[in-house]
Design a protein around this motif. Structure first.
Motif: not given
Length: 136
Positions: A21-26, A77-81, A126-129
């Motif tokens: 999750g952290v890796a995806l966020g970075i 913020l509203v990452t998927r969109v 997969i979303g924002p992480g």
């Protein structure tokens, strides 16, 4: 395969998975900032480039979208969109600008458009992480 190798591989897999999750966020932050930089180069010639004239179609509008969508993706913020719109934008950019110059992205200069398109499409699914303002 020896049991100790299987255990150490499983332990490594578990450790890497727990930090995914952290890796995806970075990763999301880095991609969002790089995408926004394409917009700042178009609109403000920052960090380099020549700014396009105000309101010029499609370059100026693409720059605005790159900045807005890039920053939304960066903060999560509203990452998927935002990623969905950015993915479509990059698909359009590839087919309008690069595809007429040849089929293969390596030959027509469209590699970054294709990569951004599929990176953003991945973020849609997969979303924002972690490290995101919103978790959706």
């Amino acid at each position: 395969m020896p049991t100790s190798t299987v255990r150490s591989t499983s332990a490594l897999d578990a450790r890497l998975t727990s930090n995914s999750g952290v890796a995806l966020g970075i990763f999301r932050i880095l991609v969002g900032l790089m995408f926004a930089m394409h917009g700042t180069a178009k609109l403000f010639a920052f960090p380099s480039g020549t700014p396009v004239a105000f309101g010029t179609w499609p370059a100026w509008w693409a720059g605005v979208l790159e900045i807005v969508l890039g920053l939304l993706i960066t903060v999560g913020l509203v990452t998927r969109v935002a990623a969905f719109v950015a993915s479509g934008m990059m698909a359009v950019a590839y087919f309008w600008r690069h595809f007429p110059d040849g089929f293969w992205p390596i030959d027509n200069g469209g590699e970054s458009a294709v990569l951004y398109c599929f990176i953003f499409l991945l973020l849609v699914f997969i979303g924002p992480g972690s490290l995101a303002v919103s978790r959706r």
